[in-house]
Motif scaffolding. Structure first.
Motif, PDB file in Angstrom:
ATOM      1  N   GLN A 127       1.094  -1.235   0.108  1.00 16.67           N
ATOM      2  CA  GLN A 127      -0.093  -0.163   0.169  1.00 16.67           C
ATOM      3  C   GLN A 127       0.852   1.177   0.151  1.00 16.67           C
ATOM      4  O   GLN A 127       0.521   2.252   0.809  1.00 16.67           O
ATOM      5  CB  GLN A 127      -0.993   0.079   1.068  1.00 16.67           C
ATOM      6  CG  GLN A 127      -2.029  -1.096   1.214  1.00 16.67           C
ATOM      7  CD  GLN A 127      -2.745  -1.163   2.283  1.00 16.67           C
ATOM      8  OE1 GLN A 127      -3.275   0.007   2.639  1.00 16.67           O
ATOM      9  NE2 GLN A 127      -2.705  -2.090   3.233  1.00 16.67           N
ATOM     10  N   ASN A 253      10.632   7.099  14.043  1.00 16.14           N
ATOM     11  CA  ASN A 253       9.138   7.892  13.792  1.00 16.14           C
ATOM     12  C   ASN A 253       9.017   8.856  12.726  1.00 16.14           C
ATOM     13  O   ASN A 253       9.374   9.791  12.515  1.00 16.14           O
ATOM     14  CB  ASN A 253       9.202   8.722  15.011  1.00 16.14           C
ATOM     15  CG  ASN A 253       7.535   9.080  15.421  1.00 16.14           C
ATOM     16  OD1 ASN A 253       6.812   9.407  14.303  1.00 16.14           O
ATOM     17  ND2 ASN A 253       7.102   8.928  16.724  1.00 16.14           N
ATOM     18  N   LEU A 255       6.268   9.798  11.171  1.00 14.72           N
ATOM     19  CA  LEU A 255       5.398  10.812  11.164  1.00 14.72           C
ATOM     20  C   LEU A 255       5.840  12.076  11.806  1.00 14.72           C
ATOM     21  O   LEU A 255       5.322  12.923  11.391  1.00 14.72           O
ATOM     22  CB  LEU A 255       4.216  10.243  11.909  1.00 14.72           C
ATOM     23  CG  LEU A 255       3.400   8.938  11.034  1.00 14.72           C
ATOM     24  CD1 LEU A 255       2.093   8.538  12.093  1.00 14.72           C
ATOM     25  CD2 LEU A 255       2.687   9.702   9.930  1.00 14.72           C
ATOM     26  N   PHE A 279       5.301  -5.453   6.015  1.00 14.45           N
ATOM     27  CA  PHE A 279       4.180  -4.309   5.871  1.00 14.45           C
ATOM     28  C   PHE A 279       3.137  -5.051   4.888  1.00 14.45           C
ATOM     29  O   PHE A 279       2.153  -4.323   4.521  1.00 14.45           O
ATOM     30  CB  PHE A 279       4.684  -3.212   5.421  1.00 14.45           C
ATOM     31  CG  PHE A 279       5.752  -2.532   6.222  1.00 14.45           C
ATOM     32  CD1 PHE A 279       5.857  -2.855   7.519  1.00 14.45           C
ATOM     33  CD2 PHE A 279       6.879  -1.627   5.621  1.00 14.45           C
ATOM     34  CE1 PHE A 279       6.790  -2.414   8.337  1.00 14.45           C
ATOM     35  CE2 PHE A 279       7.747  -1.197   6.430  1.00 14.45           C
ATOM     36  CZ  PHE A 279       7.796  -1.678   7.880  1.00 14.45           C
ATOM     37  N   GLU A 283      -2.132  -5.898   9.578  1.00  9.88           N
ATOM     38  CA  GLU A 283      -1.865  -5.648  11.151  1.00  9.88           C
ATOM     39  C   GLU A 283      -0.390  -4.903  11.425  1.00  9.88           C
ATOM     40  O   GLU A 283      -0.201  -4.359  12.554  1.00  9.88           O
ATOM     41  CB  GLU A 283      -1.754  -6.760  11.910  1.00  9.88           C
ATOM     42  CG  GLU A 283      -0.797  -7.860  11.703  1.00  9.88           C
ATOM     43  CD  GLU A 283      -1.363  -8.710  10.687  1.00  9.88           C
ATOM     44  OE1 GLU A 283      -0.961 -10.053  10.796  1.00  9.88           O
ATOM     45  OE2 GLU A 283      -2.120  -8.317   9.779  1.00  9.88           O
ATOM     46  N   ARG A 285       0.961  -2.596   8.774  1.00  8.63           N
ATOM     47  CA  ARG A 285       1.032  -1.802   7.713  1.00  8.63           C
ATOM     48  C   ARG A 285       1.397  -0.211   8.567  1.00  8.63           C
ATOM     49  O   ARG A 285       1.893   0.667   7.866  1.00  8.63           O
ATOM     50  CB  ARG A 285      -0.102  -1.487   6.891  1.00  8.63           C
ATOM     51  CG  ARG A 285      -0.102  -0.428   5.879  1.00  8.63           C
ATOM     52  CD  ARG A 285       1.168  -0.430   5.043  1.00  8.63           C
ATOM     53  NE  ARG A 285       1.193   0.666   4.050  1.00  8.63           N
ATOM     54  CZ  ARG A 285       1.515   2.101   4.312  1.00  8.63           C
ATOM     55  NH1 ARG A 285       1.619   2.328   5.766  1.00  8.63           N
ATOM     56  NH2 ARG A 285       1.237   2.777   3.404  1.00  8.63           N
ATOM     57  N   HIS A 286       0.766  -0.070   9.734  1.00  5.58           N
ATOM     58  CA  HIS A 286       0.773   1.197  10.482  1.00  5.58           C
ATOM     59  C   HIS A 286       2.453   1.581  10.619  1.00  5.58           C
ATOM     60  O   HIS A 286       2.723   2.645  10.851  1.00  5.58           O
ATOM     61  CB  HIS A 286      -0.066   1.051  11.720  1.00  5.58           C
ATOM     62  CG  HIS A 286       0.777   0.240  12.665  1.00  5.58           C
ATOM     63  ND1 HIS A 286       0.603  -0.977  12.817  1.00  5.58           N
ATOM     64  CD2 HIS A 286       1.670   0.663  13.832  1.00  5.58           C
ATOM     65  CE1 HIS A 286       1.184  -1.939  13.836  1.00  5.58           C
ATOM     66  NE2 HIS A 286       1.924  -0.702  14.533  1.00  5.58           N
ATOM     67  N   LEU A 287       3.215   0.412  10.702  1.00  3.21           N
ATOM     68  CA  LEU A 287       4.599   0.871  10.746  1.00  3.21           C
ATOM     69  C   LEU A 287       5.203   1.532   9.944  1.00  3.21           C
ATOM     70  O   LEU A 287       6.364   2.098   9.699  1.00  3.21           O
ATOM     71  CB  LEU A 287       5.331  -0.588  11.258  1.00  3.21           C
ATOM     72  CG  LEU A 287       4.988  -1.351  12.332  1.00  3.21           C
ATOM     73  CD1 LEU A 287       5.434  -2.779  12.322  1.00  3.21           C
ATOM     74  CD2 LEU A 287       5.366  -0.592  13.694  1.00  3.21           C
ATOM     75  N   ASP A 289       3.639   4.098   8.340  1.00  2.00           N
ATOM     76  CA  ASP A 289       2.786   5.297   8.121  1.00  2.00           C
ATOM     77  C   ASP A 289       3.992   6.379   8.193  1.00  2.00           C
ATOM     78  O   ASP A 289       4.799   6.446   8.908  1.00  2.00           O
ATOM     79  CB  ASP A 289       1.772   5.387   9.237  1.00  2.00           C
ATOM     80  CG  ASP A 289       0.842   4.625   9.251  1.00  2.00           C
ATOM     81  OD1 ASP A 289       0.629   4.067   8.079  1.00  2.00           O
ATOM     82  OD2 ASP A 289       0.057   4.427  10.213  1.00  2.00           O
TER      83      ASP A 289
END
Length: 480
Positions: A127, A253, A255, A279, A283, A285-287, A289
């Motif tokens: 994604q 981090n 973000l 990724f 579950e 994939r947020h890593l 972001d």
């Protein structure tokens, strides 16, 4: 060897490989040889007359296998995994048979076009933002590099070229040497040594930014370093953020760091060499972001996505950033379609000229496993790492040293570093399992990485009982 013998010997080799992998658990995972063991076992010169295939295979067992570290043994828990699967091996056979050197579209159209499509397939599995995909008419795209080390160096060199040209446009009298002596790159103090090496090769300063209590790079520390260096007349131009550090699988981090890089006009390269494979699972994939702030992103399917080495996937938002840095066009490499805008010549995306048909491995693996099969493989390894973490936490003599997110557990015996150094020496000297260490701040730590495609819960539990037994011997010897 003619085609008939190749058919016969090829079947024999497939049987040998299958037998090796099926029986690998019975082999000692770490070799018991000394440096220089091999030279006395082979002649000092090549044979004048041909040897037989049988003699060569016999020598594989007699000479080669005693010196092999069996990375695909279910008792190998060192470093990070290196991927292996039968579909990828078959694709490598086909790659060797086709034998093209795909430096340009004209050199082998299928080699170029399948790579472009496979990188889009993989990008969509992760994604990734559309900006990173080639698609029908995108400005970005993906390329297979040989390793994450290459990808970092390529990104740094592209960033160096981009900032140099930008500064020379505004100040025409500025020399490249004057720019380079002021350029500064940044990475966390947990970044892989290959990042530092990229700085050395690229001839630029690289500064390590202190990580936080979870071994992550944060915006505040990066911003402070940027401000300090700008005040000193230096030119920040490149930041490497790591997702899944080698020492403890910590995550910078994005973000926080991404917006800082965007505001400062600094190239952000994301290195997810090991963790990137995870990724593809929703579950995890947020890593990833914050990747939308990156200029380039890289991970290694050859670590954890069942695609045999070498296959390091790299994406850029603007492929002209790479081609602008590396493009040379001697007449003997030109072809009539290179300026059509419909294709790319990957020689402009990398350091070497030649390249193998590596996308065949991706095509075979993705089709024969499917996304769900690959996800199940990742999830199994993560579950096994949490099982090992649970076992460690049950023993009050041990401690967990970093958060367990994916397939790596960092642990140690409570007490001084010397105790853990001695424990690791006992573990690797016994050669029943194989581990490597790391340093987290001032602590000597043991790393337990789930690696083998065939590892099961029973192997993890046997490894833990072996470690516990050696720890008991060590602690008992300390009391004597």
């Amino acid at each position: 060897m003619n085609a008939d013998e190749f058919r016969r010997r090829g079947k024999e080799m497939v049987d040998y490989v299958a037998d090796y992998l099926e029986g690998i658990e019975a082999r000692q995972v770490y070799p018991d040889v000394e440096p220089g063991y091999l030279r006395p076992l082979i002649p000092p010169t090549a044979p004048q007359e041909p040897d037989t295939f049988e003699d060569i295979i016999n020598d594989v067992e007699k000479i080669i296998m005693p010196g092999v570290t069996h990375w695909h043994s279910p008792y190998f828990f060192a470093y990070f995994p290196t991927a292996s699967s039968y579909p990828a091996m078959l694709a490598d056979m086909l790659c060797g048979a086709i034998g093209c050197i795909g430096f340009s579209w004209a050199a082998s159209p299928a080699c170029t076009e399948l790579e472009t499509v496979m990188m889009d397939w993989l990008g969509r599995m992760l994604q990734l933002p559309e900006a990173f995909l080639a698609g029908e008419a995108g400005e970005g795209g993906g390329v297979i590099q040989g390793s994450a080390s290459e990808a970092t160096l390529v990104a740094l060199l592209a960033a160096r070229t981009k900032v140099t040209r930008r500064l020379q446009t505004t100040s025409p009298g500025l020399t490249q040497a004057a720019v380079m002596e002021k350029l500064v790159a940044y990475a966390s103090d947990q970044a892989h040594s290959s990042v530092e090496r990229a700085g050395l090769i690229g001839g630029v300063k690289l500064k390590a930014i202190p990580s936080d209590g979870k071994f992550a790079l944060r915006a505040s520390a990066l911003q402070e370093a940027l401000e300090r260096d700008k005040a000193a007349g230096l030119i920040p131009f490149f930041v490497v953020a790591t997702l899944g550090t080698t020492s403890c699988c910590s995550f910078d981090n994005l973000l926080e760091v991404g917006p800082v890089c965007h505001k400062e006009g600094v190239w952000l390269h994301v290195d997810a060499a090991y963790a990137g494979s995870a990724f593809i699972c929703p579950e995890f994939r947020h890593l990833l972001d914050g990747v939308e702030f990156a200029d380039s992103f890289n991970f290694n399917p050859h670590k954890w996505l069942l695609v045999n080495f070498d296959c390091s996937a790299m994406w850029v938002k603007k492929r002209t950033d790479l081609t602008g840095a590396f493009k040379l066009d001697p007449v003997y490499l030109k072809h009539s379609h290179q300026d059509s805008g419909l294709i790319t010549d990957y020689r402009h995306w990398q350091l070497p000229l030649g390249r193998r048909f590596r996308s065949l491995k991706m095509w075979f693996v993705f089709r024969l496993y499917g996304v769900t099969g690959l996800q199940a493989y990742i999830r199994k390894h993560v579950q096994l790492s949490h099982e090992f973490e649970f076992l460690v936490r049950q023993d009050p003599r041990f401690e967990i040293c970093a958060e367990v997110t994916l397939g790596l557990v960092c642990f140690r015996l409570k007490g001084p570093n010397s105790r853990n150094e001695a424990l690791l020496e006992r573990i690797n000297s016994a050669r029943k399992i194989h581990l490597v260490p790391c340093h987290l701040r001032d602590q000597f730590v043991l790393r337990f990485a789930i690696c083998s495609r065939t590892v099961e819960s029973a192997h993890v539990r046997l490894a833990w009982e072996h470690i516990r037994g050696l720890a008991a011997e060590l602690l008992g010897a300390e009391k004597e």
